[in-house]
Design a protein around this motif. Sequence first.
Motif, PDB file in Angstrom:
ATOM      1  N   ASP A 123       0.861  -1.196   0.000  1.00  0.00           N
ATOM      2  CA  ASP A 123       0.000   0.000   0.000  1.00  0.00           C
ATOM      3  C   ASP A 123       0.892   1.240   0.000  1.00  0.00           C
ATOM      4  O   ASP A 123       1.726   1.416   0.895  1.00  0.00           O
ATOM      5  N   SER A 125      -0.358   4.448  -0.317  1.00  0.00           N
ATOM      6  CA  SER A 125      -1.224   5.624  -0.252  1.00  0.00           C
ATOM      7  C   SER A 125      -0.689   6.706   0.680  1.00  0.00           C
ATOM      8  O   SER A 125      -1.124   7.858   0.593  1.00  0.00           O
ATOM      9  N   PRO A 144      -0.502   2.017 -13.332  1.00  0.00           N
ATOM     10  CA  PRO A 144      -1.914   2.074 -12.906  1.00  0.00           C
ATOM     11  C   PRO A 144      -2.066   2.053 -11.381  1.00  0.00           C
ATOM     12  O   PRO A 144      -2.918   2.752 -10.829  1.00  0.00           O
ATOM     13  N   LYS A 145      -1.213   1.274 -10.709  1.00  0.00           N
ATOM     14  CA  LYS A 145      -1.253   1.223  -9.238  1.00  0.00           C
ATOM     15  C   LYS A 145      -0.868   2.603  -8.664  1.00  0.00           C
ATOM     16  O   LYS A 145      -1.523   3.112  -7.757  1.00  0.00           O
ATOM     17  N   GLU A 147      -1.138   5.501 -10.117  1.00  0.00           N
ATOM     18  CA  GLU A 147      -2.176   6.500 -10.411  1.00  0.00           C
ATOM     19  C   GLU A 147      -3.385   6.330  -9.497  1.00  0.00           C
ATOM     20  O   GLU A 147      -4.042   7.297  -9.147  1.00  0.00           O
ATOM     21  N   LYS A 148      -3.627   5.096  -9.091  1.00  0.00           N
ATOM     22  CA  LYS A 148      -4.768   4.812  -8.210  1.00  0.00           C
ATOM     23  C   LYS A 148      -4.459   5.198  -6.758  1.00  0.00           C
ATOM     24  O   LYS A 148      -5.290   5.747  -6.054  1.00  0.00           O
ATOM     25  N   GLU A 149      -3.220   4.904  -6.319  1.00  0.00           N
ATOM     26  CA  GLU A 149      -2.911   5.017  -4.885  1.00  0.00           C
ATOM     27  C   GLU A 149      -2.254   6.322  -4.445  1.00  0.00           C
ATOM     28  O   GLU A 149      -2.426   6.737  -3.304  1.00  0.00           O
ATOM     29  N   LYS A 151      -1.224  10.006  -3.529  1.00  0.00           N
ATOM     30  CA  LYS A 151      -1.913  11.277  -3.235  1.00  0.00           C
ATOM     31  C   LYS A 151      -1.488  12.298  -4.291  1.00  0.00           C
ATOM     32  O   LYS A 151      -0.347  12.206  -4.791  1.00  0.00           O
TER      33      LYS A 151
END
Length: 190
Positions: A123, A125, A144-145, A147-149, A151
């Motif tokens: 993680d 984030s 992609p990970k 861009e998703k996670e 901040k």
Amino acid sequence: MIHILFFIVQIFLMIVFSMMIVLLAFWSIGNFKNRVPFVTASNAVLKDISKALEVKDNSIVYDLGCGDGRILMYLSRLYPKAKYIGVENNIFPLLLARAESFLNYKKIGNKIEIINNDFFKQDLSNATHIFTYLYPNIMDKLLPKFEKEFKPGTRLVSLSFKFASKNPIEEIDLKRSKYKLGRKLYVYQF
Ligand SMILES: C[S@@+](CC[C@H](N)C(=O)[O-])C[C@H]1O[C@@H](n2cnc3c(N)ncnc32)[C@H](O)[C@@H]1O
């Protein structure tokens, strides 16, 4: 007496040799599993990496595939108030990083967390800063990970390799000989 000494030296050399074989086996298995070998960033570029990352006192800095942890050790001496996390899943560099992190803690009291994990499963984030020295295909799989996670504002510095589909905000030529690895830094802002 000389025979006993000779015997002890033989046993000692056999132990050292066996340990080297075991470490080499760990190193090879880890490299095969990851498809990104354990190759460390040169000490000559640590200063440039630090400058490009722009770590602050309240930063949370990850090195994804931290190897022996040298980048985090270097940064933690310059910016001891920031938090440092290394993620590594190859047992050989992992042990080196944990040992160095322990010595670092004893010496300057700054704790660096070394996590045994696949960075695809980590993680991210809470990250404010990320360092990578991987391969282009792995960077693209990670995008992609990220861009998703990440901040908004998370800063990523990659040594040598860039994303195929995202432009860096800065490209830094480290002016190293063409025979040396790690000649460019790519800086990304998410
Ligand atoms: C080129 S080395 C870079 C080491 C360190 N970041 C440096 O610059 O000195 C890449 C590291 O990533 C690790 N690695 C590769 N794939 C990984 C994965 N999926 N999860 C965790 N670590 C990985 C490898 O074991 C290796 O130590």
